[in-house]
Motif scaffolding. Structure first.
Motif, PDB file in Angstrom:
ATOM      1  N   LYS A   1     153.541  87.162  73.644  1.00  0.00           N
ATOM      2  CA  LYS A   1     152.539  87.900  72.890  1.00  0.00           C
ATOM      3  C   LYS A   1     151.861  86.990  71.862  1.00  0.00           C
ATOM      4  O   LYS A   1     150.637  86.902  71.810  1.00  0.00           O
ATOM      5  N   ASP A   2     152.671  86.340  71.046  1.00  0.00           N
ATOM      6  CA  ASP A   2     152.189  85.386  70.054  1.00  0.00           C
ATOM      7  C   ASP A   2     152.836  84.032  70.333  1.00  0.00           C
ATOM      8  O   ASP A   2     153.972  83.963  70.821  1.00  0.00           O
ATOM      9  N   GLY A   3     152.123  82.975  69.993  1.00  0.00           N
ATOM     10  CA  GLY A   3     152.685  81.654  70.222  1.00  0.00           C
ATOM     11  C   GLY A   3     152.128  80.617  69.260  1.00  0.00           C
ATOM     12  O   GLY A   3     151.232  80.892  68.459  1.00  0.00           O
ATOM     13  N   ILE A   4     152.697  79.430  69.338  1.00  0.00           N
ATOM     14  CA  ILE A   4     152.269  78.275  68.544  1.00  0.00           C
ATOM     15  C   ILE A   4     151.941  77.153  69.515  1.00  0.00           C
ATOM     16  O   ILE A   4     152.695  76.902  70.468  1.00  0.00           O
ATOM     17  N   ALA A   5     150.797  76.498  69.292  1.00  0.00           N
ATOM     18  CA  ALA A   5     150.341  75.493  70.248  1.00  0.00           C
ATOM     19  C   ALA A   5     149.603  74.370  69.539  1.00  0.00           C
ATOM     20  O   ALA A   5     149.082  74.543  68.435  1.00  0.00           O
ATOM     21  N   PHE A   6     149.576  73.210  70.189  1.00  0.00           N
ATOM     22  CA  PHE A   6     148.760  72.089  69.750  1.00  0.00           C
ATOM     23  C   PHE A   6     147.528  72.001  70.648  1.00  0.00           C
ATOM     24  O   PHE A   6     147.639  72.141  71.873  1.00  0.00           O
ATOM     25  N   PHE A   7     146.347  71.776  70.034  1.00  0.00           N
ATOM     26  CA  PHE A   7     145.105  71.667  70.779  1.00  0.00           C
ATOM     27  C   PHE A   7     144.380  70.382  70.432  1.00  0.00           C
ATOM     28  O   PHE A   7     144.366  69.949  69.273  1.00  0.00           O
ATOM     29  N   ASP A   8     143.742  69.804  71.455  1.00  0.00           N
ATOM     30  CA  ASP A   8     142.798  68.709  71.243  1.00  0.00           C
ATOM     31  C   ASP A   8     141.612  69.283  70.473  1.00  0.00           C
ATOM     32  O   ASP A   8     140.934  70.197  70.951  1.00  0.00           O
ATOM     33  N   ILE A   9     141.342  68.774  69.267  1.00  0.00           N
ATOM     34  CA  ILE A   9     140.310  69.386  68.430  1.00  0.00           C
ATOM     35  C   ILE A   9     138.915  69.220  69.029  1.00  0.00           C
ATOM     36  O   ILE A   9     138.008  70.002  68.724  1.00  0.00           O
ATOM     37  N   ASN A  10     138.723  68.254  69.939  1.00  0.00           N
ATOM     38  CA  ASN A  10     137.415  68.094  70.582  1.00  0.00           C
ATOM     39  C   ASN A  10     137.109  69.228  71.545  1.00  0.00           C
ATOM     40  O   ASN A  10     135.945  69.420  71.929  1.00  0.00           O
ATOM     41  N   ALA A  11     138.142  69.985  71.923  1.00  0.00           N
ATOM     42  CA  ALA A  11     137.930  71.089  72.871  1.00  0.00           C
ATOM     43  C   ALA A  11     137.631  72.401  72.167  1.00  0.00           C
ATOM     44  O   ALA A  11     137.415  73.425  72.820  1.00  0.00           O
ATOM     45  N   LEU A  12     137.590  72.385  70.828  1.00  0.00           N
ATOM     46  CA  LEU A  12     137.527  73.646  70.094  1.00  0.00           C
ATOM     47  C   LEU A  12     136.145  73.987  69.536  1.00  0.00           C
ATOM     48  O   LEU A  12     136.003  74.975  68.828  1.00  0.00           O
ATOM     49  N   SER A  13     135.121  73.211  69.864  1.00  0.00           N
ATOM     50  CA  SER A  13     133.773  73.588  69.433  1.00  0.00           C
ATOM     51  C   SER A  13     133.293  74.788  70.244  1.00  0.00           C
ATOM     52  O   SER A  13     133.690  74.970  71.407  1.00  0.00           O
ATOM     53  N   ASN A  14     132.463  75.635  69.634  1.00  0.00           N
ATOM     54  CA  ASN A  14     132.001  76.868  70.287  1.00  0.00           C
ATOM     55  C   ASN A  14     133.168  77.666  70.858  1.00  0.00           C
ATOM     56  O   ASN A  14     133.174  78.086  72.008  1.00  0.00           O
TER      57      ASN A  14
ATOM     58  N   GLY B   1     140.167  60.191  58.813  1.00  0.00           N
ATOM     59  CA  GLY B   1     139.858  61.415  59.555  1.00  0.00           C
ATOM     60  C   GLY B   1     140.035  61.261  61.048  1.00  0.00           C
ATOM     61  O   GLY B   1     139.164  61.670  61.833  1.00  0.00           O
ATOM     62  N   ILE B   2     141.158  60.678  61.463  1.00  0.00           N
ATOM     63  CA  ILE B   2     141.340  60.377  62.888  1.00  0.00           C
ATOM     64  C   ILE B   2     142.393  61.277  63.550  1.00  0.00           C
ATOM     65  O   ILE B   2     143.010  60.896  64.530  1.00  0.00           O
ATOM     66  N   VAL B   3     142.588  62.474  63.002  1.00  0.00           N
ATOM     67  CA  VAL B   3     143.512  63.420  63.632  1.00  0.00           C
ATOM     68  C   VAL B   3     142.875  63.933  64.918  1.00  0.00           C
ATOM     69  O   VAL B   3     141.744  64.432  64.907  1.00  0.00           O
ATOM     70  N   LYS B   4     143.593  63.816  66.033  1.00  0.00           N
ATOM     71  CA  LYS B   4     143.033  64.181  67.340  1.00  0.00           C
ATOM     72  C   LYS B   4     143.450  65.565  67.812  1.00  0.00           C
ATOM     73  O   LYS B   4     142.785  66.147  68.683  1.00  0.00           O
ATOM     74  N   LYS B   5     144.554  66.092  67.276  1.00  0.00           N
ATOM     75  CA  LYS B   5     144.980  67.433  67.669  1.00  0.00           C
ATOM     76  C   LYS B   5     145.610  68.124  66.478  1.00  0.00           C
ATOM     77  O   LYS B   5     146.026  67.478  65.507  1.00  0.00           O
ATOM     78  N   LEU B   6     145.656  69.465  66.559  1.00  0.00           N
ATOM     79  CA  LEU B   6     146.175  70.273  65.461  1.00  0.00           C
ATOM     80  C   LEU B   6     146.955  71.461  66.002  1.00  0.00           C
ATOM     81  O   LEU B   6     146.742  71.912  67.133  1.00  0.00           O
ATOM     82  N   ILE B   7     147.826  71.971  65.152  1.00  0.00           N
ATOM     83  CA  ILE B   7     148.614  73.129  65.521  1.00  0.00           C
ATOM     84  C   ILE B   7     147.827  74.407  65.206  1.00  0.00           C
ATOM     85  O   ILE B   7     147.110  74.486  64.206  1.00  0.00           O
ATOM     86  N   PHE B   8     147.928  75.401  66.089  1.00  0.00           N
ATOM     87  CA  PHE B   8     147.241  76.673  65.940  1.00  0.00           C
ATOM     88  C   PHE B   8     148.168  77.815  66.355  1.00  0.00           C
ATOM     89  O   PHE B   8     149.163  77.604  67.060  1.00  0.00           O
ATOM     90  N   LYS B   9     147.799  79.013  65.936  1.00  0.00           N
ATOM     91  CA  LYS B   9     148.414  80.219  66.481  1.00  0.00           C
ATOM     92  C   LYS B   9     147.628  80.615  67.724  1.00  0.00           C
ATOM     93  O   LYS B   9     146.409  80.443  67.785  1.00  0.00           O
ATOM     94  N   VAL B  10     148.322  81.167  68.729  1.00  0.00           N
ATOM     95  CA  VAL B  10     147.640  81.712  69.903  1.00  0.00           C
ATOM     96  C   VAL B  10     148.092  83.146  70.137  1.00  0.00           C
ATOM     97  O   VAL B  10     149.263  83.489  69.971  1.00  0.00           O
ATOM     98  N   LEU B  11     147.119  83.972  70.505  1.00  0.00           N
ATOM     99  CA  LEU B  11     147.396  85.327  70.982  1.00  0.00           C
ATOM    100  C   LEU B  11     147.385  85.273  72.500  1.00  0.00           C
ATOM    101  O   LEU B  11     146.453  84.722  73.103  1.00  0.00           O
ATOM    102  N   ILE B  12     148.415  85.816  73.125  1.00  0.00           N
ATOM    103  CA  ILE B  12     148.616  85.647  74.559  1.00  0.00           C
ATOM    104  C   ILE B  12     148.345  86.957  75.297  1.00  0.00           C
ATOM    105  O   ILE B  12     148.974  87.984  75.019  1.00  0.00           O
ATOM    106  N   ASP B  13     147.402  86.913  76.229  1.00  0.00           N
ATOM    107  CA  ASP B  13     147.158  88.031  77.143  1.00  0.00           C
ATOM    108  C   ASP B  13     147.982  87.757  78.403  1.00  0.00           C
ATOM    109  O   ASP B  13     147.484  87.203  79.382  1.00  0.00           O
TER     110      ASP B  13
END
Length: 285
Positions: free
Chosen positions: A249-262, A212-224
């Motif tokens: 308008k729409d995009g694909i991005a990688f995020f550090d999963i530690n930044a995604l709480s709350n 369980g050592i994945v540090k980032k993941l791909i997500f969809k983003v909605l762009i303002d």
């Protein structure tokens, strides 16, 4: 994704033919998925990794008339052929690039009995468990019939549909020889077999999953969108991700999963444009 009477003609992807009695044996040892699945189903999605488990190529493989049809980014065909030739050693394998088949995307599988030739293959995209859209490999005669009955969408509309549905194009949405399959959610895209045994890069991929050592993941983003976008995604001026393909308008991005709480309490930016993060609809868990 498509209307019933729409299709998209892929001009940036091509097909490699793999023939010979040892084709299952060759491919099984080097790709991330189980080639034996093609004895029962029409197509699989898979990848080729470096020995260190880093992403190199992704592709579809279909089995038809005792040949594998490997569909990949057209700019990677020659490189991929060289690698396959290097691995084949003395096996009974013939590997060639074919240019006489068109790659067609549509909502449903295509099949016109009056125009069928021996060179038509149609199957639902194996990345998705529901019949989200189909891929068809067909000669010019079949394409002529398609044009009479269907409406072709252009590149801009296809990209809009792709990004709206968060369909990755890893020729631009991943970093070659740096990205890792689990970061790319390749398992959710039905591109990894955990039961087939060894393949190139398998040890590192399996270790990441079990520890369980994945540090980032791909997500969809909605762009303002306001005035500009940048590759770096920031949270309170700290870089926490990378924006990949987008249409403002729409995009694909990688995020550090530690930044995604709350998540709902945080404000992410690319340039001066605010981003809203969404899990891809095709993620299983």
């Amino acid at each position: 994704m498509f209307d019933d009477k729409e299709y998209y003609l892929f001009k940036k992807r091509g097909i490699i033919l793999i023939e010979g009695k040892d084709r299952f044996r060759l491919i099984q040892g080097i790709i991330s998925n189980d080639i034996e699945l093609l004895r029962k189903k029409p197509s699989i999605y898979s990848s080729l990794l470096t020995p260190q488990g880093k992403f190199q190529h992704d592709f579809f493989i279909s089995n038809f008339n005792e040949k594998f049809y490997l569909e990949c980014d057209i700019g990677e065909q020659e490189e991929l052929v060289k690698k396959l030739v290097m691995y084949k050693l003395r096996l009974d394998i013939q590997i060639t690039i074919t240019s006489d088949l068109n790659i067609i995307l549509s909502k449903k599988k295509l099949n016109f009995s009056e125009s069928c030739s021996s060179k038509i293959i149609s199957f639902y995209d194996p990345r998705f468990d529901n019949s989200f859209f189909s891929r068809t490999y067909a000669d010019s005669n079949f394409l002529t019939e398609i044009k009479k009955k269907f409406v072709e969408i252009n590149d801009i509309k296809y990209e809009s549909l792709r990004l709206d549905n968060c369909i990755p194009d890893f020729s631009i949405d991943a970093i070659k020889k740096k990205s890792l399959l689990l970061e790319m959610r390749f398992d959710d895209l039905n591109g990894i077999s955990w039961t087939k045994g060894c393949f190139m890069g398998q040890e590192i991929t399996a270790r990441m999953k079990h520890r369980g050592i994945v540090k980032k993941l791909i997500f969809k983003v909605l762009i303002d969108f306001k005035n500009n976008l940048k590759n770096d995604i920031t949270l309170e001026e700290k870089i926490v991700g990378q924006l990949k393909s987008h249409n403002k308008k729409d995009g694909i991005a990688f995020f550090d999963i530690n930044a995604l709480s709350n998540l709902n309490k945080k404000k992410f930016f690319s340039g001066d444009s605010k981003l809203t993060i969404r899990k891809p609809w095709w993620v299983k868990n």
